[in-house]
Design an enzyme around this catalytic site. Structure first.
Site, PDB file in Angstrom:
ATOM      1  CG  ASP A 218      35.470  33.948  50.349  1.00  0.00           C
ATOM      2  OD1 ASP A 218      35.933  33.528  49.270  1.00  0.00           O
ATOM      3  OD2 ASP A 218      34.436  34.635  50.428  1.00  0.00           O
TER       4      ASP A 218
ATOM      5  CG  ASP B 228      35.797  37.816  45.206  1.00  0.00           C
ATOM      6  OD1 ASP B 228      36.243  38.901  44.825  1.00  0.00           O
ATOM      7  OD2 ASP B 228      36.029  36.742  44.616  1.00  0.00           O
TER       8      ASP B 228
ATOM      9  CG  ASP C 261      31.344  36.867  51.533  1.00  0.00           C
ATOM     10  OD1 ASP C 261      31.894  35.820  51.138  1.00  0.00           O
ATOM     11  OD2 ASP C 261      30.826  37.690  50.758  1.00  0.00           O
TER      12      ASP C 261
END
Length: 237
Positions: free
Chosen positions: A6, A8, A192
């Site tokens: 990922d 961001d 996240d």
């Protein structure tokens, strides 16, 4: 090993890099695919990654959405989202239009210039039979100034007004996983968010690393097949 990473909350927060994670990713052995739910330009992301010495393929929800429409024979769409979404749709031969009679699909992403008229046009097209495609339903995304509303805010407005559930092509969908994983079986997803990155991994038979540098700050119960780390330096250790 194929790492689906990922962006961001893992590589950066807005304009700021998360350096402990960047340094760890440079050292992480294996092939990397950077997968983001943002409907942004792959070239812009690749340039940002190259600036800090990170290599790998880039897959965005805009690219997945455009590929999905193309594979399903849809050649015209009304889109709500950033320039990267319009770019990917055009590259894949999707004609962008706001003429209701020509709209075969509505593609909704994070549109920072969304208006009532755009929502109304999208709703009318969908209720008249256009396919409703969402780049993702993320509620928020992390920036250097904190959490901001995600594409889910735009998608939800259209869903409520049209009464139609969208086809979600971004994480945690199987569609996104199949594009990013390239058919590989030795896959680990790094992200996240439990509801997107981790969920996508577990539902597709992959392992997951949940890093607490983005949206998720703590976890009470860790699902089987998931490793939780404060940052990616811990993953190397």
């Amino acid at each position: 090993m194929l790492w689906i990473v990922d962006l961001d909350g893992v590589v950066w927060r807005g304009k700021e890099y998360i350096w402990e994670n960047v340094e760890a990713l440079r050292k992480l052995e294996g092939e990397k695919v950077f997968l983001t739910n943002k409907a942004t330009s792959r070239w812009e992301i690749r340039e940002r990654l190259e600036k800090v010495g990170l290599d790998g393929d880039v897959v965005t929800s805009a690219y997945v959405a455009a590929s999905y429409l193309k594979e399903n024979g849809i050649r015209s769409a009304f889109a709500l989202g950033p320039m990267g979404l319009y770019e990917e749709l055009s590259i894949n031969g999707i004609h962008l239009t706001d003429q209701i009679e020509l709209v075969k699909a509505v593609v909704a992403g994070l549109d920072q210039f969304v208006t009532y008229d755009k929502i109304a046009l999208a709703t009318e097209a969908i209720t008249k039979g256009a396919l409703f495609v969402a780049t993702n339903r993320d509620r928020t995304y992390p920036t250097e100034k904190g959490l901001k509303p995600g594409a889910g805010s735009v998608v939800e407005a259209i869903r409520v007004s049209s009464g139609i559930e969208p086809i979600v092509v971004g994480k945690p969908s199987k569609i996104a996983f199949e594009v990013a994983s390239k058919g590989r079986k030795d896959v680990v997803v790094i992200g996240d968010k439990l509801e997107t990155d981790v969920k996508m991994a577990l539902e597709n038979g992959a392992k997951a690393v949940l890093v607490l540098t983005g949206v998720t700050k703590e976890v009470r119960e860790v699902p089987p097949g998931v490793k939780v780390v404060r940052n990616l330096r811990e993953l190397l250790e």
